[in-house]
Design a protein around this motif. Structure first.
Motif, mmCIF file in Angstrom:
data_model
loop_
_atom_site.group_PDB
_atom_site.id
_atom_site.type_symbol
_atom_site.label_atom_id
_atom_site.label_comp_id
_atom_site.label_asym_id
_atom_site.label_seq_id
_atom_site.Cartn_x
_atom_site.Cartn_y
_atom_site.Cartn_z
ATOM 1 N N LEU A 224 0.845 -1.201 0.000
ATOM 2 C CA LEU A 224 0.000 0.000 0.000
ATOM 3 C C LEU A 224 0.882 1.253 0.000
ATOM 4 O O LEU A 224 0.526 2.274 -0.572
ATOM 5 N N ARG A 225 2.066 1.151 0.643
ATOM 6 C CA ARG A 225 2.940 2.331 0.665
ATOM 7 C C ARG A 225 3.418 2.689 -0.742
ATOM 8 O O ARG A 225 3.309 3.833 -1.175
ATOM 9 N N THR A 226 3.924 1.692 -1.449
ATOM 10 C CA THR A 226 4.447 1.990 -2.791
ATOM 11 C C THR A 226 3.311 2.503 -3.677
ATOM 12 O O THR A 226 3.495 3.435 -4.461
ATOM 13 N N ALA A 227 2.122 1.919 -3.509
ATOM 14 C CA ALA A 227 0.976 2.369 -4.314
ATOM 15 C C ALA A 227 0.628 3.826 -3.993
ATOM 16 O O ALA A 227 0.404 4.637 -4.901
ATOM 17 N N ALA A 228 0.604 4.157 -2.715
ATOM 18 C CA ALA A 228 0.287 5.539 -2.317
ATOM 19 C C ALA A 228 1.345 6.506 -2.846
ATOM 20 O O ALA A 228 1.048 7.610 -3.318
#
Ligand code: NAD
Length: 418
Positions: A395-399
């Motif tokens: 989710l971090r890389t996506a955000a």
């Protein structure tokens, strides 16, 4: 732990990870790893006993490419320039992820405010504000509360700025008392945002929120609010902590009673209750639970303890609590990490609402605040979740993909001056 890992190096690693994922122009990557400007100020304070003490303060703008800087002010003995630079950069990603017309900034003073009297704290705040005055303003950079700062401190900052301008300027800071242009719902906004995002994630994962057990590190504004919301939802809150200790109870702690205690300015180490066990902040992080909420400071989950984390979800209330090495370990273990720039962005979102209300001199009701907050956060969550699923990334890389892409686009459209 704070001194061991430089948070600005963490920031650069995070930028490299997303740059690789989306093939970002190396020139833009280099640009994003720099801050626009930083001011270091000396703050001499006349103490109550007549002696002089000198403190160092900072204000940093990472990026104002999409709008005025926005970010908190931290009072802590651990504050140093690279930490403030990191926090300012994370603010850039956060405002961009929510698509707010704001940039990223942060400030801090290296001081232990618990060692100051109220008068000394006021003099420190006022002098700090006077020193950074050219870097702040409603259309330049709008500070807000962070660790060890609160609505009263924002009121003093607003007063100093207004005195200098010769008129009342409520829009220079957010997180103010409601009586002088603050917004309803601002104080609890970060906790409320964590709650909305967690609810949405639990729904995706098919988990019943009320059945989850919770551990919260940091029992201040952010940690206290999310602990209370989850406790009132029916979740069992197994442990909470402040800087002095962690408190654990197998059957769950009484969050309301503990909040009453800390709101009197008392530390958790002095709280006594049969069946409650004192544990260290390190122990607390690796206890068995469903949802772990680090809501204190940076670099708490590192490669040293990431393998020992047992929760299903890590909901980042604090900024930068997980290092990139730990992130990779948690992702491999299948733990869902809701990144700071998404999870704790409720604070900046309602700060933005406060800023708009101040500019318009028209104030909203709490229902409207929470409704708009939920809408904006859930839009960001859905977009982030979708990208993470499509690309099989955290989710971090996506955000970061969403946030950094918007910043890169703004840089491209504006061009490089001259
Ligand atoms: P706060 O000062 O209200 O509370 C901080 C809490 O963490 C306190 O309980 C304190 O005792 C504890 N703490 C401090 N140092 C610690 C340490 N070394 N180990 C364990 N516990 C420690 O601060 P806050 O506003 O709740 O901020 C907490 C975190 O959330 C920070 O990372 C901040 O940047 C982030 N954050 C805050 C907001 C906001 O609106 N206040 C918004 C977004 C993110």
């Amino acid at each position: 732990m704070v001194e061991e890992i430089n948070p600005f190096e963490v920031v650069k690693t995070q930028i490299d990870i997303v740059a690789k994922e989306i093939g970002l122009d190396p020139n833009v990557v280099e640009y994003l790893k720099r801050i626009e400007r930083a001011l270091i100020v000396t703050i001499p304070i006349l103490m109550d006993d007549g002696s002089l003490q000198i403190f160092e303060g900072y204000r940093v703008h990472h990026s104002t490419v999409r709008g005025p800087g926005k970010g908190g002010v931290r009072f802590s003995p651990h504050v140093y320039l690279d930490e403030v630079k990191a926090l300012a950069t994370w603010m850039t990603w956060k405002t961009s992820l929510l698509n707010l017309p704001l940039g990223g900034a942060k400030g801090g003073v290296c001081v232990d405010p618990r060692k100051l009297s109220k008068k000394e704290l006021e003099r420190l705040t006022r002098r700090y504000t006077a020193e950074i005055i050219n870097l702040i303003g409603p259309d330049i950079d709008i500070p807000a509360p962070d660790v060890n700062t609160n609505a009263q401190i924002m009121a003093w900052m607003m007063d100093v700025y207004s005195m200098q301008k010769g008129r009342t300027v409520p829009g220079v800071v957010t997180g103010k008392p409601i009586e002088i242009g603050g917004s309803v719902g601002r104080e609890s906004a970060t906790g409320m945002g964590l709650y909305f995002v967690l609810e949405a994630l639990c729904e995706k994962l098919g988990l019943k929120l009320e059945n989850q057990s919770i551990i919260v590190q940091g029992f201040g504004n952010v940690g206290g609010n999310i602990a209370e919301l989850l406790y009132n939802r029916g979740c069992k809150v197994l442990a909470v902590s402040d800087i002095s200790t962690g408190i654990y109870c197998q059957n769950g702690v009484d969050v309301e009673k503990l909040l009453e205690w800390v709101k009197q300015g008392k530390l958790l180490k002095d709280y006594e209750e049969k069946n409650y066990k004192n544990i260290t902040n390190e122990e607390l992080l690796t206890l068995e639970c469903d949802i772990l909420v680090p809501a204190a400071i940076e670099n708490q989950i590192t490669e040293k303890n990431a393998n020992a984390i047992k929760s299903k979800i890590v909901l980042e209330g604090a900024n930068g609590p997980t290092t990139p090495e730990a992130d990779a370990i948690l992702f491999k273990k299948g733990i869902h990490v809701v990144p700071d720039i998404l999870a704790n962005s409720g604070g900046v979102c309602v700060s933005y609402f406060e800023y708009i209300q101040d500019i318009h001199s028209y104030f909203w009701k709490l229902d409207r605040i929470n409704e708009e907050l939920k809408r904006i956060l859930l839009e960001a969550f859905e977009e982030t979740y979708k990208i993470s699923q499509e690309r099989n990334i955290s989710l971090r890389t996506a955000a970061y993909i969403i946030a950094v892409t918007r910043i890169a686009k703004a840089i491209e459209l504006r061009g490089i001056f001259p």
